[in-house]
Scaffold this motif. Sequence first.
Motif, PDB file in Angstrom:
ATOM      1  N   LEU A   1      -2.011  -8.100   5.721  1.00 40.83           N
ATOM      2  CA  LEU A   1      -1.474  -9.370   5.725  1.00 40.83           C
ATOM      3  C   LEU A   1      -1.543  -9.919   7.170  1.00 40.83           C
TER       4      LEU A   1
ATOM      5  N   VAL B   1       7.497 -13.836   6.900  1.00 37.44           N
ATOM      6  CA  VAL B   1       7.363 -14.471   8.099  1.00 37.44           C
ATOM      7  C   VAL B   1       6.447 -15.378   7.775  1.00 37.44           C
TER       8      VAL B   1
ATOM      9  N   SER C   1      -7.272  -2.577  -2.897  1.00 32.85           N
ATOM     10  CA  SER C   1      -7.373  -1.143  -3.703  1.00 32.85           C
ATOM     11  C   SER C   1      -6.892  -1.546  -5.308  1.00 32.85           C
TER      12      SER C   1
ATOM     13  N   ALA D   1       0.943  -1.071  -0.040  1.00 32.62           N
ATOM     14  CA  ALA D   1       0.077   0.061   0.152  1.00 32.62           C
ATOM     15  C   ALA D   1       0.895   1.181  -0.185  1.00 32.62           C
TER      16      ALA D   1
HETATM   17  C1  LIG Z   1      -4.293   4.242  -4.005  1.00 38.15           C
HETATM   18  C2  LIG Z   1      -4.005   4.594  -2.512  1.00 38.15           C
HETATM   19  C3  LIG Z   1      -4.185   5.903  -1.966  1.00 38.15           C
HETATM   20  C4  LIG Z   1      -3.836   6.173  -0.777  1.00 38.15           C
HETATM   21  N1  LIG Z   1      -3.632   7.512  -0.156  1.00 38.15           N
HETATM   22  C5  LIG Z   1      -3.356   7.794   1.167  1.00 38.15           C
HETATM   23  C6  LIG Z   1      -2.973   9.095   1.453  1.00 38.15           C
HETATM   24  O1  LIG Z   1      -3.262  10.117   0.639  1.00 38.15           O
HETATM   25  N2  LIG Z   1      -2.967   9.390   2.779  1.00 38.15           N
HETATM   26  C7  LIG Z   1      -2.704   8.392   3.734  1.00 38.15           C
HETATM   27  O2  LIG Z   1      -2.402   8.435   4.942  1.00 38.15           O
HETATM   28  N3  LIG Z   1      -2.896   7.196   3.271  1.00 38.15           N
HETATM   29  C8  LIG Z   1      -3.245   6.926   2.062  1.00 38.15           C
HETATM   30  N4  LIG Z   1      -3.287   5.458   1.654  1.00 38.15           N
HETATM   31  C9  LIG Z   1      -3.138   4.522   2.608  1.00 38.15           C
HETATM   32  C10 LIG Z   1      -1.689   4.097   3.096  1.00 38.15           C
HETATM   33  O3  LIG Z   1      -0.839   4.102   1.902  1.00 38.15           O
HETATM   34  C11 LIG Z   1      -1.536   3.140   3.916  1.00 38.15           C
HETATM   35  O4  LIG Z   1      -2.424   2.912   4.501  1.00 38.15           O
HETATM   36  C12 LIG Z   1      -0.182   2.863   4.325  1.00 38.15           C
HETATM   37  O5  LIG Z   1       1.017   2.915   3.231  1.00 38.15           O
HETATM   38  C13 LIG Z   1       0.001   1.413   4.847  1.00 38.15           C
HETATM   39  O6  LIG Z   1       1.515   1.116   5.489  1.00 38.15           O
HETATM   40  P1  LIG Z   1       1.567  -0.191   6.100  1.00 38.15           P
HETATM   41  O7  LIG Z   1       2.954  -0.074   6.530  1.00 38.15           O
HETATM   42  O8  LIG Z   1       0.493  -0.412   7.218  1.00 38.15           O
HETATM   43  O9  LIG Z   1       1.296  -1.340   4.968  1.00 38.15           O
HETATM   44  P2  LIG Z   1       2.019  -1.768   3.785  1.00 38.15           P
HETATM   45  O10 LIG Z   1       2.504  -0.818   2.958  1.00 38.15           O
HETATM   46  O11 LIG Z   1       1.060  -2.669   3.052  1.00 38.15           O
HETATM   47  O12 LIG Z   1       3.320  -2.631   4.056  1.00 38.15           O
HETATM   48  C14 LIG Z   1       3.114  -3.998   4.803  1.00 38.15           C
HETATM   49  C15 LIG Z   1       4.435  -4.795   4.212  1.00 38.15           C
HETATM   50  O13 LIG Z   1       4.449  -5.792   5.263  1.00 38.15           O
HETATM   51  C16 LIG Z   1       5.068  -6.777   4.380  1.00 38.15           C
HETATM   52  N5  LIG Z   1       4.387  -8.405   4.768  1.00 38.15           N
HETATM   53  C17 LIG Z   1       3.248  -8.721   4.771  1.00 38.15           C
HETATM   54  N6  LIG Z   1       3.171 -10.007   5.226  1.00 38.15           N
HETATM   55  C18 LIG Z   1       4.462 -10.199   5.490  1.00 38.15           C
HETATM   56  C19 LIG Z   1       4.982 -11.379   5.973  1.00 38.15           C
HETATM   57  N7  LIG Z   1       4.331 -12.611   6.265  1.00 38.15           N
HETATM   58  N8  LIG Z   1       6.504 -11.446   6.185  1.00 38.15           N
HETATM   59  C20 LIG Z   1       7.360 -10.327   6.072  1.00 38.15           C
HETATM   60  N9  LIG Z   1       6.570  -9.090   5.460  1.00 38.15           N
HETATM   61  C21 LIG Z   1       5.302  -8.928   5.244  1.00 38.15           C
HETATM   62  C22 LIG Z   1       4.487  -6.725   2.923  1.00 38.15           C
HETATM   63  O14 LIG Z   1       5.163  -7.064   1.909  1.00 38.15           O
HETATM   64  C23 LIG Z   1       4.719  -4.928   2.967  1.00 38.15           C
HETATM   65  O15 LIG Z   1       5.652  -4.545   2.686  1.00 38.15           O
HETATM   66  C24 LIG Z   1      -3.502   5.250   0.312  1.00 38.15           C
HETATM   67  C25 LIG Z   1      -3.541   3.740  -0.163  1.00 38.15           C
HETATM   68  C26 LIG Z   1      -3.770   3.596  -1.439  1.00 38.15           C
HETATM   69  C27 LIG Z   1      -3.632   2.204  -1.883  1.00 38.15           C
END
Ligand SMILES: Cc1cc2nc3c(=O)[nH]c(=O)nc-3n(C[C@H](O)[C@H](O)[C@H](O)COP(=O)(O)OP(=O)(O)OC[C@H]3O[C@@H](n4cnc5c(N)ncnc54)[C@H](O)[C@@H]3O)c2cc1C
Length: 389
Positions: free
Chosen positions: A200, A168, A219, A41
Amino acid sequence: MNIYDWIVIGAGITGSALAYELSKKQFKVLLLEKDTIADNATVYSYGGLAYWSGTTELTRQLGQEGIELHRQLSAELDGDTEFRELDLLLTCDRNDHPETIAKNYANFTIKPDILDIKQACELEPLLNPNAISGALRLPHGHIHSQKTAIAYQQAFLRQGGKIIYERVDQLLQEGETITGVVTEKNTYHSANTVMCAGGLSRRLLTDAGISSKIYFTHSLLIRTPPTDIKLSTIVMPAVQQRFTLEARAEELTKESGWDNYQDDLLESILDAGAVQFLDGSLCLGQISALATNPEAKLDTELGESAIRKKVGIILPMLGNIAGTCETCLVAFTNREVAVVGNVKNISGIYLFNGFTSTLVFAPPLAKHFANWVAGENSEIIEQLNCGVE
Ligand SMILES: Cc1cc2nc3c(=O)[nH]c(=O)nc-3n(C[C@H](O)[C@H](O)[C@H](O)COP(=O)(O)OP(=O)(O)OC[C@H]3O[C@@H](n4cnc5c(N)ncnc54)[C@H](O)[C@@H]3O)c2cc1C
């Protein structure tokens, strides 16, 4: 034996920020990420910083801390996050009244300016005046979220942190304690493990018998290569259906349940919007779809054509622009900000997940979280953490 103070699972923006903050507190930290080429994301995010959107004391404080943090983050990390401040233009449908819609924004820290069609089109010349009844304008922050995650990771490595690219597969459990993780290749031991695996996370937790209120949508969006067309603002709809879908998620999945991993598409919405990055590339979006299997395959052809059609009505020059349709999971929760804290009855495992306004709230919360686990006072984490279940 590999023994760490903290294992952080997932190197999106949440895991990268948290790994950096934990290592700043002198903890020995391992960041585990399954993909060598990021596909999450954070990569596909618009990058918007909705620091104006606080409606409670907590979210107002986090919004303020978040924007202040981002204003100096490139310097702190010694890596360019592409931070800038620009206008967010929230378009009002032709059949809506901007004044009526503005009432939904009355509780926010910063109230929007109400623009008529002419004012909106002066601010954003790419807008189709015939498609809107006006717009709301808010001051917004903007970053390149993947470059920000990389800047966090580089600073983390310079502080002595370690990143390993392995998936993991399982949390390591001894009685009521999580003592590390098992990856596809190795076993890593740690005093504490924190879940930052986005959409995940839920599956890993469920497999370990830990229930969580972390949900996700699939998304769909379009990414374009750099273009000469200039979008002056970030354009999004003033009435965003994504929030309604998220609010209904539990009800929609009542029958199937979240942990049966169904491919069926329960509901999907399309919030037409567009954002341009500093290199001239664009992100057009976005469809949010509810299917409880994180691996459910969505019809990207149909999705792409729906996005192009709806974006093309509002921003006619962008509807047919070259680009590819991408998909990712976006985690969310029904809690106010995120699921942050330790897990009830099981020690050694923490959650930092399911954020709303992730890009503005997660970086300051990562600081608070690191202070809290280092034994310092953090009212904010105390407030959010109620022994997450
Ligand atoms: C089109 C779009 C527009 C958006 N616009 C905005 C915005 O303007 N402002 C805002 O604040 N938010 C926005 N968001 C939401 C925001 O981008 C996400 O909430 C944020 O990037 C999530 O970050 P994260 O680290 O939680 O998850 P992710 O970025 O999904 O990262 C999770 C990571 O965990 C890793 N992972 C998963 N399972 C495992 C495993 N078993 N072992 C090892 N690694 C694993 C994955 O590979 C991934 O790299 C938007 C999202 C989208 C899709």
